[in-house]
Design a protein around this motif. Sequence first.
Motif, PDB file in Angstrom:
ATOM      1  N   THR A  68       0.696  -1.632   0.108  1.00  0.00           N
ATOM      2  CA  THR A  68       0.053  -0.238   0.004  1.00  0.00           C
ATOM      3  C   THR A  68       0.704   1.035   0.078  1.00  0.00           C
ATOM      4  OG1 THR A  68      -1.990  -1.333   1.280  1.00  0.00           O
ATOM      5  CG2 THR A  68      -1.746   1.226   1.019  1.00  0.00           C
ATOM      6  N   GLY A  69       0.636   2.319  -0.923  1.00  0.00           N
ATOM      7  CA  GLY A  69       1.252   3.733  -1.091  1.00  0.00           C
ATOM      8  C   GLY A  69       0.744   3.716   0.657  1.00  0.00           C
ATOM      9  N   ALA A  70       2.101   5.022   0.503  1.00  0.00           N
ATOM     10  CA  ALA A  70       1.599   6.191   1.876  1.00  0.00           C
ATOM     11  C   ALA A  70       0.600   7.407   0.937  1.00  0.00           C
ATOM     12  CB  ALA A  70       2.993   7.289   1.307  1.00  0.00           C
ATOM     13  N   THR A  71       0.060   7.617   2.571  1.00  0.00           N
ATOM     14  CA  THR A  71      -0.970   8.014   2.856  1.00  0.00           C
ATOM     15  C   THR A  71      -0.560   9.263   2.153  1.00  0.00           C
ATOM     16  OG1 THR A  71      -1.769   7.262   4.491  1.00  0.00           O
ATOM     17  CG2 THR A  71      -2.302   9.480   4.038  1.00  0.00           C
ATOM     18  N   GLY A  72      -1.420  10.442   1.591  1.00  0.00           N
ATOM     19  CA  GLY A  72      -0.717  11.603   1.038  1.00  0.00           C
ATOM     20  C   GLY A  72      -1.402  12.748   1.910  1.00  0.00           C
TER      21      GLY A  72
END
Length: 108
Positions: free
Chosen positions: A29-33
Amino acid sequence: AVGAAGATGATGATGPTGATGATGDKGATGATGAGFSGYEVVSSEGDQDSATASCPANKKVIGGGGTTTSWGARVRTTMPTPGNTGWTVVVMDASANSSVTAYAICVN
């Protein structure tokens, strides 16, 4: 003894498509914006010298500004209020019967 090589033959027909390969593993999962939500611009008109626009409850100001109806007035202060809950604009040299309007950009 080995004789001379013969001429290259004609290209053969394309073979059938192979079977689909197995599905790869799921990526991380990508980092939270670093974005924000609840964007809202509020305004408030004040007297000839100043105005303050306040954010709705539970929102914080991330920017702001203001206008004046006085042609010769100069902006003295444009800044967030204490606690970053709104924006204040103060002008100087405003003419009588003029007004200042403050704008606050608010987010959750």
